[in-house]
Design a protein around this motif. Structure first.
Motif, PDB file in Angstrom:
ATOM      1  N   ASP A  19       0.827  -1.212   0.000  1.00 30.45           N
ATOM      2  CA  ASP A  19       0.000   0.000   0.000  1.00 30.45           C
ATOM      3  C   ASP A  19       0.862   1.263   0.000  1.00 30.45           C
ATOM      4  OD1 ASP A  19      -2.282  -1.455  -0.067  1.00 30.45           O
ATOM      5  OD2 ASP A  19      -2.797  -1.219   2.037  1.00 30.45           O
ATOM      6  N   CYS A  22       1.877   1.866  -3.480  1.00 29.47           N
ATOM      7  CA  CYS A  22       0.741   2.365  -4.267  1.00 29.47           C
ATOM      8  C   CYS A  22       0.473   3.844  -3.990  1.00 29.47           C
ATOM      9  CB  CYS A  22      -0.505   1.534  -3.973  1.00 29.47           C
ATOM     10  SG  CYS A  22      -0.442  -0.155  -4.604  1.00 29.47           S
ATOM     11  N   LEU A  23       0.550   4.240  -2.724  1.00 29.00           N
ATOM     12  CA  LEU A  23       0.284   5.626  -2.361  1.00 29.00           C
ATOM     13  C   LEU A  23       1.344   6.565  -2.936  1.00 29.00           C
ATOM     14  CD1 LEU A  23      -0.843   5.117   1.344  1.00 29.00           C
ATOM     15  CD2 LEU A  23      -2.273   5.881  -0.565  1.00 29.00           C
ATOM     16  N   GLU A  24       2.604   6.137  -2.878  1.00 27.23           N
ATOM     17  CA  GLU A  24       3.668   6.971  -3.432  1.00 27.23           C
ATOM     18  C   GLU A  24       3.530   7.098  -4.948  1.00 27.23           C
ATOM     19  OE1 GLU A  24       6.326   8.634  -1.380  1.00 27.23           O
ATOM     20  OE2 GLU A  24       4.455   8.253  -0.297  1.00 27.23           O
ATOM     21  N   ILE A  53       2.595  11.253   4.185  1.00 27.27           N
ATOM     22  CA  ILE A  53       1.557  10.290   3.781  1.00 27.27           C
ATOM     23  C   ILE A  53       1.891   8.896   4.294  1.00 27.27           C
ATOM     24  CG2 ILE A  53       0.626   9.068   1.765  1.00 27.27           C
ATOM     25  CD1 ILE A  53       0.628  11.772   0.310  1.00 27.27           C
ATOM     26  N   HIS A  57      -0.307   6.857   6.922  1.00 30.22           N
ATOM     27  CA  HIS A  57      -0.767   5.532   6.497  1.00 30.22           C
ATOM     28  C   HIS A  57      -0.510   4.503   7.588  1.00 30.22           C
ATOM     29  CE1 HIS A  57      -1.201   1.849   4.195  1.00 30.22           C
ATOM     30  NE2 HIS A  57       0.063   1.558   4.400  1.00 30.22           N
ATOM     31  N   ASN A  86      -8.486   4.932   2.279  1.00 30.83           N
ATOM     32  CA  ASN A  86      -8.026   6.092   1.507  1.00 30.83           C
ATOM     33  C   ASN A  86      -8.734   7.373   1.915  1.00 30.83           C
ATOM     34  OD1 ASN A  86      -6.280   4.474   0.114  1.00 30.83           O
ATOM     35  ND2 ASN A  86      -6.887   5.197  -1.909  1.00 30.83           N
ATOM     36  N   TRP A 115      -6.081  10.561  -4.218  1.00 27.78           N
ATOM     37  CA  TRP A 115      -7.089   9.701  -3.575  1.00 27.78           C
ATOM     38  C   TRP A 115      -7.707   8.752  -4.601  1.00 27.78           C
ATOM     39  CZ3 TRP A 115     -12.435   9.432  -4.380  1.00 27.78           C
ATOM     40  CH2 TRP A 115     -13.147   8.668  -3.444  1.00 27.78           C
ATOM     41  N   GLY A 118      -4.894   6.407  -6.083  1.00 29.17           N
ATOM     42  CA  GLY A 118      -4.466   5.490  -5.019  1.00 29.17           C
ATOM     43  C   GLY A 118      -5.487   4.404  -4.771  1.00 29.17           C
TER      44      GLY A 118
END
Length: 491
Positions: A19, A22-24, A53, A57, A86, A115, A118
């Motif tokens: 995750d 994925c967020l980065e 972030i 997270h 998210n 958002w 992600g």
């Protein structure tokens, strides 16, 4: 030794790292959609936001238990979970920016796009990784082997309940029905007969919901001694004294016992409360440790084995020609040994004996200096000349680093017995198999050539298992180096 179950975010560290990636990627993609194909983290503001972030997270995972039952969750539930995660993360980012008075610095379009992107990235990544994890769990041959022991009126319900567990990390290998009368058929092929009550035998089912009935109260301990059993699930309402005696016998064999939380007294010191399938149980054993310690131990094994394999290559180049000249034949010696809780594996060494060494062993048994179920001989005539030097310096042991890398062994543990030694074990001897076997251990650094009583070896192994800690492994490794340098206690 028993691994305490992973809990919280650590149990699904792989999903958390996935995750994070994925967020980065989502932040980078959102930035490039807004500003063109430029490197987003060249902008110091968004590089800092990327770190924030990740921290937020981790906090959300920790406080909201985002990965609870993630492997078992279906598609719709997973979509809801990712949407919730998210959204919480986006809200946390806005709160952070408001609290630090940086809300005007960052583009709301980029945050909104992050958002959305992600969400898509995490859904695809989680579902794909879950397929991999589920496939791995189904094929995993190293699951804990669990034996169900219960009264006849409860055992079917227990088996059905545990069989419903999705993607379990244990395997039900057999059932034992606590009846006065015994079953006709045993999983080891023998006929189990006898009757404690004098009543006419009642023939029970050969299996319960697909799980074979392998023993009864009278043959339970013998079955555990002869088979690979890691844990026993005990579900019975019988008198506490008899059950405590049974539990003590099992613990002394290195087996972990899970007991329904309402059925266990307070006479056992080393116990923990945990979930087993859908049951809340008291787990009783010799030693309980958190999973992160086993993870560190495994990392030590991998690093140590890689270094050891490099040295093995050097030793091979030097000694392989000498071994072959003095005794033509294979350079390596392999033998089936018995590992953790009775699992068999092939152990490797440099050959230090003549090829017919195993056949000649029977002739030399009368000269065995060990008292018990191990064989050791001073001036063993089966050893080739260079083999004496290799044994004295323990160079013949180096190929075992391959066993360590494979996971059959550890750097530190108990010495794995041969199959014929294992078959002669008494019940309490199996305690020394409760840990993964090691290249070195408590026995090796306690003057192994001077110890001639097998029961003393068992006592040292039991001491290692009951007192195990990472610091103990490090102490044994350090003492092993000192013993090798001094060539003290080696043969």
């Amino acid at each position: 030794m028993y691994r305490r179950g992973k809990s919280g975010w650590f149990k699904h560290l792989d999903f958390m790292m996935l995750d994070m990636l994925c967020l980065e990627l989502a932040l980078m993609a959102a930035y490039m959609v807004r500003n063109g194909f430029v490197k987003p983290f060249d902008d110091e503001r968004y590089a800092r936001l990327g770190v924030v972030i990740l921290l937020l997270h981790v906090c959300i995972v920790f406080f909201f238990d985002s990965y609870k039952s993630i492997v078992k969750r279906g598609y719709l539930i997973e979509i809801k979970a990712v949407l919730k995660h998210n959204t919480l993360l986006l809200c946390a980012v806005f709160v952070y920016l408001f609290a630090t008075k940086q809300s005007v610095v960052y583009s709301r379009l980029i945050l909104t796009l992050m958002w959305e992107i992600g969400f898509c990235f995490m859904i695809v990544a989680r579902l794909a990784w879950k397929r991999v994890v589920r496939k791995w769990i189904r094929k995993d041959k190293r699951k804990r082997s669990v034996l169900i022991v219960a009264d006849s009126d409860r055992i079917e319900q227990i088996v059905q309940t545990l069989e419903k567990e999705y993607y379990p990390d244990f395997e039900l290998v057999g059932a034992v029905v606590l009846e006065d009368s015994l079953v006709q058929h045993g999983g080891n092929g023998e006929i189990l007969k006898g009757n404690d009550s004098g009543k006419e035998d009642v023939i029970l089912k050969e299996d319960i919901c697909g799980v074979p009935v392998v023993a009864t109260a009278g043959t339970l301990l013998q079955y555990v001694k002869q088979h690979v059993i890691d844990e026993v699930f005990l579900g019975t309402s019988r008198e506490e004294t008899r059950m405590e005696m049974l539990i003590n016998h099992l613990i002394n064999m290195g087996v972990i016992v899970h007991v329904n939380i309402f059925q266990i007294g307070s006479n056992f010191d080393n116990k923990i409360v945990e979930r087993f399938g859908q049951y809340t149980v008291v787990s009783i054993g010799t030693k309980f440790e958190s999973d992160w310690k086993f993870l560190v131990k495994r990392c030590m094994d991998i690093v140590g084995s890689i270094v050891g394999i490099l040295f093995t290559g050097i030793i091979f180049v030097i000694f392989a020609p000498i071994i072959y000249v003095q005794s033509p034949g294979p350079i390596f010696f392999s033998q089936i040994r018995v590992g953790r809780n009775g699992r068999k594996f092939k152990l490797y060494k440099f050959r230090s004996m003549y090829p017919d060494a195993e056949e000649r062993k029977k002739e030399l048994m009368e000269q065995n200096k060990m008292q018990g179920l191990m064989f050791k001989l001073d001036n063993d005539p089966r050893i080739i000349p260079v083999g004496r030097f290799m044994r004295r310096t323990s160079l013949d042991e180096f190929p075992q680093f391959w066993n360590v890398l494979r996971g059959d062994m550890s750097l530190v543990g108990t010495r794995p017995p041969t199959v014929d030694e294992y078959e002669q074990y008494e019940s309490h001897h199996k305690m020394r198999l409760a840990a993964k076997p090691g290249i070195t251990g408590m026995w090796q650094v306690s003057g192994r050539s001077n110890i001639v009583d097998f029961e003393e070896v068992v006592a040292l192994d039991a001491k290692y298992i009951s007192e195990w800690d990472l610091s103990l492994d490090l102490k044994i490794l350090w003492k092993t180096l000192k013993v090798l340098m001094a060539q003290d206690g080696a043969v």
